[in-house]
Scaffold this motif. Structure first.
Motif, PDB file in Angstrom:
ATOM      1  N   VAL A  42       0.849  -1.197   0.000  1.00 12.76           N
ATOM      2  CA  VAL A  42       0.000   0.000   0.000  1.00 12.76           C
ATOM      3  C   VAL A  42       0.889   1.252   0.000  1.00 12.76           C
ATOM      4  CG1 VAL A  42      -1.674   1.320   1.369  1.00 12.76           C
ATOM      5  CG2 VAL A  42      -1.942  -1.163   1.114  1.00 12.76           C
ATOM      6  N   GLY A  43       1.961   1.188   0.761  1.00 12.53           N
ATOM      7  CA  GLY A  43       2.844   2.339   0.897  1.00 12.53           C
ATOM      8  C   GLY A  43       3.653   2.669  -0.337  1.00 12.53           C
ATOM      9  N   THR A  44       3.677   1.768  -1.299  1.00  6.89           N
ATOM     10  CA  THR A  44       4.464   2.053  -2.514  1.00  6.89           C
ATOM     11  C   THR A  44       3.710   2.961  -3.486  1.00  6.89           C
ATOM     12  OG1 THR A  44       3.612   0.128  -3.709  1.00  6.89           O
ATOM     13  CG2 THR A  44       5.602  -0.197  -2.393  1.00  6.89           C
ATOM     14  N   VAL A  45       2.416   3.169  -3.265  1.00  8.61           N
ATOM     15  CA  VAL A  45       1.635   3.996  -4.193  1.00  8.61           C
ATOM     16  C   VAL A  45       1.933   5.476  -3.920  1.00  8.61           C
ATOM     17  CG1 VAL A  45      -0.678   4.581  -4.974  1.00  8.61           C
ATOM     18  CG2 VAL A  45      -0.152   2.237  -4.282  1.00  8.61           C
ATOM     19  N   PRO A  46       2.339   6.232  -4.934  1.00  8.46           N
ATOM     20  CA  PRO A  46       2.697   7.640  -4.712  1.00  8.46           C
ATOM     21  C   PRO A  46       1.518   8.444  -4.184  1.00  8.46           C
ATOM     22  CG  PRO A  46       3.476   6.893  -6.862  1.00  8.46           C
ATOM     23  CD  PRO A  46       2.581   5.818  -6.321  1.00  8.46           C
ATOM     24  N   VAL A  47       1.805   9.424  -3.350  1.00 12.74           N
ATOM     25  CA  VAL A  47       0.755  10.210  -2.705  1.00 12.74           C
ATOM     26  C   VAL A  47      -0.078  10.965  -3.731  1.00 12.74           C
ATOM     27  CG1 VAL A  47       2.246  12.210  -2.302  1.00 12.74           C
ATOM     28  CG2 VAL A  47       0.269  11.828  -0.827  1.00 12.74           C
ATOM     29  N   GLU A  48       0.519  11.346  -4.852  1.00 11.76           N
ATOM     30  CA  GLU A  48      -0.257  12.078  -5.857  1.00 11.76           C
ATOM     31  C   GLU A  48      -1.258  11.154  -6.557  1.00 11.76           C
ATOM     32  OE1 GLU A  48       2.984  11.780  -5.733  1.00 11.76           O
ATOM     33  OE2 GLU A  48       3.879  11.232  -7.667  1.00 11.76           O
ATOM     34  N   VAL A  49      -1.016   9.863  -6.502  1.00  7.44           N
ATOM     35  CA  VAL A  49      -1.955   8.896  -7.092  1.00  7.44           C
ATOM     36  C   VAL A  49      -3.070   8.553  -6.099  1.00  7.44           C
ATOM     37  CG1 VAL A  49      -2.193   6.550  -7.995  1.00  7.44           C
ATOM     38  CG2 VAL A  49      -0.184   7.934  -8.601  1.00  7.44           C
ATOM     39  N   ALA A  50      -2.702   8.352  -4.862  1.00  5.84           N
ATOM     40  CA  ALA A  50      -3.685   7.957  -3.847  1.00  5.84           C
ATOM     41  C   ALA A  50      -3.350   8.635  -2.524  1.00  5.84           C
ATOM     42  CB  ALA A  50      -3.692   6.436  -3.676  1.00  5.84           C
ATOM     43  N   PRO A  51      -3.990   9.760  -2.253  1.00  4.15           N
ATOM     44  CA  PRO A  51      -3.744  10.427  -0.973  1.00  4.15           C
ATOM     45  C   PRO A  51      -4.323   9.607   0.185  1.00  4.15           C
ATOM     46  CG  PRO A  51      -4.818  11.896  -2.565  1.00  4.15           C
ATOM     47  CD  PRO A  51      -4.907  10.519  -3.109  1.00  4.15           C
ATOM     48  N   PHE A  52      -3.524   9.351   1.200  1.00  8.52           N
ATOM     49  CA  PHE A  52      -3.983   8.736   2.454  1.00  8.52           C
ATOM     50  C   PHE A  52      -2.832   8.824   3.445  1.00  8.52           C
ATOM     51  CE2 PHE A  52      -2.077   5.282   0.005  1.00  8.52           C
ATOM     52  CZ  PHE A  52      -1.196   4.738   0.928  1.00  8.52           C
ATOM     53  N   GLU A  53      -3.158   8.646   4.729  1.00  5.85           N
ATOM     54  CA  GLU A  53      -2.126   8.638   5.766  1.00  5.85           C
ATOM     55  C   GLU A  53      -1.822   7.194   6.142  1.00  5.85           C
ATOM     56  OE1 GLU A  53      -0.497  11.250   6.779  1.00  5.85           O
ATOM     57  OE2 GLU A  53      -1.698  12.555   5.481  1.00  5.85           O
ATOM     58  N   ALA A  54      -0.543   6.838   6.099  1.00  4.11           N
ATOM     59  CA  ALA A  54      -0.162   5.445   6.357  1.00  4.11           C
ATOM     60  C   ALA A  54      -0.612   4.986   7.742  1.00  4.11           C
ATOM     61  CB  ALA A  54       1.348   5.285   6.202  1.00  4.11           C
ATOM     62  N   ASP A  55      -0.663   5.886   8.707  1.00  3.08           N
ATOM     63  CA  ASP A  55      -1.012   5.458  10.061  1.00  3.08           C
ATOM     64  C   ASP A  55      -2.519   5.466  10.312  1.00  3.08           C
ATOM     65  OD1 ASP A  55      -1.490   8.128  10.158  1.00  3.08           O
ATOM     66  OD2 ASP A  55      -0.080   8.568  11.782  1.00  3.08           O
ATOM     67  N   GLN A  56      -3.295   5.562   9.227  1.00  2.00           N
ATOM     68  CA  GLN A  56      -4.751   5.456   9.368  1.00  2.00           C
ATOM     69  C   GLN A  56      -5.304   4.224   8.664  1.00  2.00           C
ATOM     70  OE1 GLN A  56      -6.908   9.046   9.098  1.00  2.00           O
ATOM     71  NE2 GLN A  56      -5.495   9.760  10.659  1.00  2.00           N
ATOM     72  N   VAL A  57      -4.456   3.470   8.021  1.00  5.76           N
ATOM     73  CA  VAL A  57      -4.920   2.375   7.173  1.00  5.76           C
ATOM     74  C   VAL A  57      -5.278   1.140   8.009  1.00  5.76           C
ATOM     75  CG1 VAL A  57      -4.277   0.821   5.290  1.00  5.76           C
ATOM     76  CG2 VAL A  57      -3.526   3.217   5.258  1.00  5.76           C
ATOM     77  N   ASP A  58      -6.456   0.594   7.726  1.00  5.33           N
ATOM     78  CA  ASP A  58      -6.878  -0.674   8.343  1.00  5.33           C
ATOM     79  C   ASP A  58      -6.787  -1.792   7.305  1.00  5.33           C
ATOM     80  OD1 ASP A  58      -7.645   0.895  10.509  1.00  5.33           O
ATOM     81  OD2 ASP A  58      -9.762   0.941   9.904  1.00  5.33           O
ATOM     82  N   VAL A  59      -6.415  -2.971   7.755  1.00  4.99           N
ATOM     83  CA  VAL A  59      -6.376  -4.135   6.867  1.00  4.99           C
ATOM     84  C   VAL A  59      -7.113  -5.295   7.535  1.00  4.99           C
ATOM     85  CG1 VAL A  59      -4.937  -5.823   5.659  1.00  4.99           C
ATOM     86  CG2 VAL A  59      -4.152  -3.447   5.894  1.00  4.99           C
ATOM     87  N   SER A  60      -8.135  -5.807   6.830  1.00  3.51           N
ATOM     88  CA  SER A  60      -8.833  -6.994   7.314  1.00  3.51           C
ATOM     89  C   SER A  60      -8.621  -8.124   6.324  1.00  3.51           C
ATOM     90  CB  SER A  60     -10.339  -6.730   7.437  1.00  3.51           C
ATOM     91  OG  SER A  60     -10.582  -5.669   8.332  1.00  3.51           O
ATOM     92  N   VAL A  61      -8.446  -9.329   6.839  1.00  6.62           N
ATOM     93  CA  VAL A  61      -8.343 -10.505   5.978  1.00  6.62           C
ATOM     94  C   VAL A  61      -9.417 -11.485   6.412  1.00  6.62           C
ATOM     95  CG1 VAL A  61      -6.893 -12.419   5.216  1.00  6.62           C
ATOM     96  CG2 VAL A  61      -5.876 -10.158   5.600  1.00  6.62           C
ATOM     97  N   ASN A  62     -10.251 -11.856   5.460  1.00  7.38           N
ATOM     98  CA  ASN A  62     -11.402 -12.734   5.738  1.00  7.38           C
ATOM     99  C   ASN A  62     -12.210 -12.257   6.944  1.00  7.38           C
ATOM    100  OD1 ASN A  62     -10.787 -14.206   3.514  1.00  7.38           O
ATOM    101  ND2 ASN A  62     -10.224 -16.086   4.592  1.00  7.38           N
ATOM    102  N   GLY A  63     -12.387 -10.931   7.025  1.00 13.59           N
ATOM    103  CA  GLY A  63     -13.264 -10.373   8.044  1.00 13.59           C
ATOM    104  C   GLY A  63     -12.612 -10.060   9.379  1.00 13.59           C
ATOM    105  N   VAL A  64     -11.339 -10.408   9.539  1.00 12.96           N
ATOM    106  CA  VAL A  64     -10.657 -10.137  10.811  1.00 12.96           C
ATOM    107  C   VAL A  64      -9.722  -8.933  10.630  1.00 12.96           C
ATOM    108  CG1 VAL A  64      -9.157 -11.082  12.605  1.00 12.96           C
ATOM    109  CG2 VAL A  64     -10.710 -12.600  11.337  1.00 12.96           C
ATOM    110  N   MET A  65      -9.933  -7.878  11.406  1.00 13.73           N
ATOM    111  CA  MET A  65      -9.126  -6.675  11.259  1.00 13.73           C
ATOM    112  C   MET A  65      -7.802  -6.859  12.005  1.00 13.73           C
ATOM    113  SD  MET A  65      -9.924  -2.651  12.097  1.00 13.73           S
ATOM    114  CE  MET A  65     -11.405  -2.540  11.100  1.00 13.73           C
ATOM    115  N   ILE A  66      -6.808  -7.378  11.263  1.00 10.12           N
ATOM    116  CA  ILE A  66      -5.526  -7.686  11.905  1.00 10.12           C
ATOM    117  C   ILE A  66      -4.601  -6.484  11.963  1.00 10.12           C
ATOM    118  CG2 ILE A  66      -5.487 -10.174  11.560  1.00 10.12           C
ATOM    119  CD1 ILE A  66      -4.165  -9.760   8.909  1.00 10.12           C
ATOM    120  N   CYS A  67      -4.943  -5.433  11.193  1.00  8.44           N
ATOM    121  CA  CYS A  67      -4.158  -4.201  11.255  1.00  8.44           C
ATOM    122  C   CYS A  67      -5.124  -3.038  11.360  1.00  8.44           C
ATOM    123  CB  CYS A  67      -3.287  -4.075  10.012  1.00  8.44           C
ATOM    124  SG  CYS A  67      -2.555  -2.437   9.767  1.00  8.44           S
TER     125      CYS A  67
END
Lengths: 387, 387
Positions: free
Chosen positions: A309-334
């Motif tokens: 996710v962090g490899t995407v340039p900010v001009e392509v996808a603005p977001f803050e790295a420390d706000q990102v959630d990641v769920s796998v099969n419904g479990v929010m592990i990050c």
């Protein structure tokens, strides 16, 4: 349930002997009208096969009488002689059908860099024309298979009209021959401009979002033919919805038949500032060998996902790295860029399908891209044979 | 032959117990001056570890007293607590060395998403400070190894001054822990602005052109320290040449130690309109799983190479697809976009090194990017262990 399900189409699939296996290898799908409307989308690769060069011209006037397809050879990087082979093939089909060669789309799939055996292909085209039948769609779907284990067909039925289709290829199964070919048919009344527009819309959210291994083919082709035989003229929205449904069904079948794969992975990105931003993040994840190998190992490795996710340039996808959630099969592990729920709660071994949800918390847009895991079979299929 | 080869440096590597294996895991490299000049380049990933956040501040004033490194944990995605851990580590090192923590670069490598065991790390830093020695460079190089099979060091000697260095990581061996860390040292007299400039130039043509699997780490760091102990002030050109030589030597060692790989692949693109165009084409090829799997299978598959070349947009790299030549290990198997010499003349099994030459025939610029092949061991190492 296939290209011949809508009214106004005949199809066939026969064995011309292009494949050493003796499996069917030449297919025809013919539009008997009354309308002969056609449109197509092609690979954006700058290296394209002779059939793509030929077919771009064929569809430019919005008229397509038939689609001729062969497996057993892609006819790519074959020079002027290869183009002449495609031209001769179209002429042979046109002669048999009593139409103009300029209205015959040609699709070839198989090895790059070798000429097609025309002494086998030309008689095969004649045989395919003779075998045309209103129930020949399944034969056609079988004849375009390469490393596919099952033919892929679809049929989306609406009130008095429908969309049918077939596809072959891709996934990660043997992307050397991953030419993704698809023929879609409808008996709706559709004008050429509309056909072009709805096909682009439908493919952009279906076939364009199956990213098996990031390797773009030189021959990808999706053709739509509209016969108008139902006499019914759906709205653009209705047509788009039905065509998208048919293309989505075929796309999902391509992912599911990825032989080298043990998991189908849906990467769904939400909370993006735009669809393009969501797509860029999803594609960054689906193209990561590390993420794909982790899924093969049933490891819900959110660190690898977040690193992509962090490899995407900010001009392509603005977001803050420390706000990102990641769920796998419904479990929010990050959550908020750091470890959250226990990763051992995620069971990747149970199902073939894996759902990765990435919430960027930056906007309202979302997108999903499908891929497969990176397995020993993938490496084997793509290294053990000279394809 | 390492970071302590130039005058003015001491180093150490000890076992703090961060790794279950009991291998050395904490290293220090200290600049004893008289000058304390430092510069660094970091990963461009937007998701970065606490050590990268910390060290960006440290180098901003051009002064670096020491570099503290640990393996056994990357300290990435660990939130404010992880940053505090890095801060405390720098303070512990600074106390032991009698310098300011704000002049101590910190590098960590290992698993993402878990805190470092500070009860082991802090005493380890004290032990590392006590172990500092003018011949400690090799110990330091050993202590930063993760899945590396050999320590990687270099020494480029000039007239009265030299550049030394060490590196760890990468290749395709286990890119989950592929943090690429490198410390370069020189006893030349270098001012901070020059140090920054030559380091950027040197890394852009060396470490930046090793593309193991397209996966960008969250922790990549290359630090340069200059002690001025030789009293010699080389020209910018001389310094750039020597530093580039040292970085190239270490880069090549990273590729060669890619355990999961059986081939090192040099993709050399020539005839490009610009260096950026050449690089874009080379990277498109080095990132292709299909090309990499073919090399593993000793298959000189020029079709897969050409298909990747064709994915580069024309605005990035102008060229005509039907003018491209491809040679593998000196045999031109594709000329003007079509088959040329017999591909069976190419022997990929003989050497670990594979040379792919792509001539775009569009200009005068060229570039080389290194990668490895895609093997069963790569899939195994990145799927069988939860890293």
């Amino acid at each position: 349930m296939t290209t011949t399900s809508p009214a106004g189409f005949r199809a066939s699939g026969i064995t011309a002997g292009l494949k050493a296996s003796g499996s069917p290898d030449v297919a025809l799908v013919v539009n008997d009208g009354p309308h002969k409307v056609g449109a197509a989308v092609f690979t954006t690769n700058r290296v394209v096969g002779a059939p793509v060069m030929w077919s771009r011209q064929v569809v430019s006037d919005g008229v397509v009488e038939a689609v001729l397809l062969n497996s057993g050879g892609a006819n790519v990087c074959t020079g002027p002689e290869g183009f002449a082979d495609t031209h001769h093939s179209a002429e042979r089909a046109a002669d048999a059908l009593g139409v103009s060669a300029a209205d015959v789309v040609v699709c070839s799939t198989g090895l790059i860099g070798e000429r097609l055996p025309m002494d086998k292909l030309l008689p095969g085209i004649g045989a395919a024309a003779e075998a045309l039948a209103t129930d020949g769609g399944t034969d056609a779907a079988r004849a375009i298979m390469t490393t596919d284990t099952v033919p892929k067909t679809t049929h989306v039925v609406r009130d008095g009209w429908s969309v049918g289709g077939m596809a072959k290829g891709a996934g990660m199964l043997a992307p050397a021959m991953a030419t993704m070919l698809s023929v879609l048919t409808t008996d709706a009344v559709v004008d050429p401009a509309l056909a072009r527009r709805v096909l682009h819309t439908a493919t952009s959210v279906t076939f364009d979002r199956v990213d098996s291994d990031g390797c773009m083919s030189t021959s990808d082709t999706v053709v739509l033919m509209a016969s108008g035989a139902s006499g019914i003229q759906p709205s653009e929205a209705e047509l788009t919805e039905a065509l998208t449904g048919a293309a989505a069904d075929l796309s999902r079948q391509l992912v599911s038949d990825a032989e080298g794969a043990s998991h189908d992975i849906a990467v769904h990105v939400t909370g993006a500032t735009s669809t393009d931003a969501a797509l860029a993040v999803a594609r960054a994840v689906t193209r990561s060998n590390l993420v794909k190998a982790a899924v093969f190992g049933n490891d819900p490795n959110w660190g690898r996902i977040l690193a992509q996710v962090g490899t995407v340039p900010v001009e392509v996808a603005p977001f803050e790295a420390d706000q990102v959630d990641v769920s796998v099969n419904g479990v929010m592990i990050c959550r908020s860029g750091a470890a959250h729920e226990d990763r051992t709660l995620v069971d990747l071994a149970a199902d073939r399908e894996v759902r990765i949800l990435i919430d960027l918390h930056a906007g309202e847009a979302s997108a999903t891209v499908w891929t497969n895991d990176l397995t020993h079979d993938y490496v084997h299929e793509n290294s053990a044979y000279s394809t």
